[in-house]
Design a protein around this motif. Structure first.
Motif, PDB file in Angstrom:
ATOM      1  N   UNK A 114       0.870  -1.178  -0.092  1.00  0.00           N
ATOM      2  CA  UNK A 114       0.100  -0.003  -0.077  1.00  0.00           C
ATOM      3  C   UNK A 114       0.696   1.195  -0.152  1.00  0.00           C
ATOM      4  N   UNK A 115       2.019   1.254   0.782  1.00  0.00           N
ATOM      5  CA  UNK A 115       2.733   2.345   0.628  1.00  0.00           C
ATOM      6  C   UNK A 115       3.643   2.491  -0.431  1.00  0.00           C
ATOM      7  N   UNK A 116       4.166   1.379  -0.891  1.00  0.00           N
ATOM      8  CA  UNK A 116       4.814   1.456  -2.267  1.00  0.00           C
ATOM      9  C   UNK A 116       3.790   2.046  -3.355  1.00  0.00           C
ATOM     10  N   UNK A 117       2.694   1.619  -3.462  1.00  0.00           N
ATOM     11  CA  UNK A 117       1.668   2.193  -4.430  1.00  0.00           C
ATOM     12  C   UNK A 117       1.311   3.731  -4.209  1.00  0.00           C
ATOM     13  N   UNK A 118       1.282   4.237  -3.000  1.00  0.00           N
ATOM     14  CA  UNK A 118       0.944   5.362  -2.703  1.00  0.00           C
ATOM     15  C   UNK A 118       2.095   6.064  -3.294  1.00  0.00           C
ATOM     16  N   UNK A 119       3.389   5.915  -2.911  1.00  0.00           N
ATOM     17  CA  UNK A 119       4.515   6.657  -3.559  1.00  0.00           C
ATOM     18  C   UNK A 119       4.606   6.789  -5.066  1.00  0.00           C
TER      19      UNK A 119
END
Length: 323
Positions: A114-119
């Motif tokens: 989720x964090x990676x896709x957000x970035x």
């Protein structure tokens, strides 16, 4: 330096703001603290890069993914590499949140994805295209980050290796407690296996080296396996990560290779054991996988050819006959 909460609770809006500040950096003359956006991407880099292999005299050989991030962040490749080493606890002077964040991402891959896709989505929103920031981790259809080759890690040998790696971290007192140290050590080993599997599959063009089976449109479905020639449990740390100790194979030929029904000599010729040849003659359907479908010689890889030391070990310790 960002707090652990700032890393774990990164929002889309905050990620876009951070990208805006990153894009405004003029040069690399002034080293700024790493933002959560940068930390997340450095954590993701572990899927493709082993930072322990680079530094000092060979830093110029660091993979393209690191060089691209360095250019985008207006940092040196050495700075990116050091940040990765701080995250996995290999250096004692990283930010206080580095190891806890790395540990949290190892324990919760869904949150990491989720964090990676957000970035990544924030970067695209700010006009950063794939040529500047490629999507360099594998993900399954559910959107979770996938680490390749984990089924090849035998539980008992894995736990022994984790204990050794954790002991090294404890000696240097790099992690907060024993539980965290153990998780960080296990993550380092699992990431090493992921990078090995990724390298081997790419080396063979995502095609079985024994039969040319090539399910390229069905990635990460376990239809193609990166096998160790000398098994993981019998290999040392260097051998476990050596692409020349690997071969890409379909599940059927992987199983036959693992139990010694087939082997490969130094000239890459494929040999069938006597028991397999007998089965070809008397058992229904065996010829479909081990008759003419089985290549007479192993498919030649693009870069790292199987090392004869590993092939000899397989012939002497795994293959059920002699060649």
């Amino acid at each position: 330096m960002p707090s652990l909460a700032a890393l774990l609770e990164l929002t889309d809006e905050e990620a876009r703001r951070q990208w805006g500040r990153i894009l405004q950096r003029a040069d690399r003359s002034r080293q700024e603290p790493y933002t959560p956006v940068e930390v997340v991407l450095c954590c993701a880099l572990f899927r493709v890069v082993d930072p322990h292999r680079f530094g000092g005299r060979n830093i110029h050989l660091i993979p393209e993914e690191v060089a691209r991030l360095a250019e985008l962040f207006k940092r040196s490749t050495r700075s990116i590499n050091i940040k990765m080493l701080n995250l996995d606890g290999s250096r004692p002077n990283g930010a206080a949140s580095d190891v806890p964040f790395y540990d949290a991402m190892a324990a919760d891959p869904v949150h990491f994805t989720a964090l990676y896709e957000c970035v990544l989505l924030a970067a695209r929103h700010m006009g950063i295209d794939p040529s500047r920031l490629p999507d360099f981790i594998e993900r399954d259809t559910a959107g979770n980050a996938v680490m390749l080759g984990q089924d090849s890690l035998p539980h008992g040998a894995l736990m022994e290796a984790v204990e050794v790696a954790a002991a090294r971290l404890r000696v240097r007192q790099l992690a907060a407690d024993d539980t965290q140290t153990f998780r960080v050590a296990e993550q380092k080993i699992r990431l090493g296996q992921h990078r090995f599997a990724r390298s081997v599959l790419e080396n063979y063009g995502h095609q079985c080296a024994f039969c040319d089976f090539a399910p390229r449109s069905l990635p990460r479905k376990k239809l193609l396996i990166a096998s160790h020639i000398k098994p993981w449990s019998a290999s040392n740390d260097t051998e476990r990560l050596d692409a020349a100790n690997g071969v890409a194979s379909c599940p059927m030929h992987d199983a036959a290779f693992d139990v010694g029904l087939i082997t490969v000599n130094g000239g890459l010729r494929v040999h069938r054991a006597r028991s397999l040849r007998h089965s070809l003659a008397v058992d229904d359907g065996v010829d479909h996988g081990f008759g003419s479908t089985l290549r007479p010689t192993l498919r030649k890889p693009s870069r790292a050819s199987p090392d004869n030391t590993y092939l000899t070990w397989h012939q002497e310790h795994v293959y059920v006959d002699a060649i």
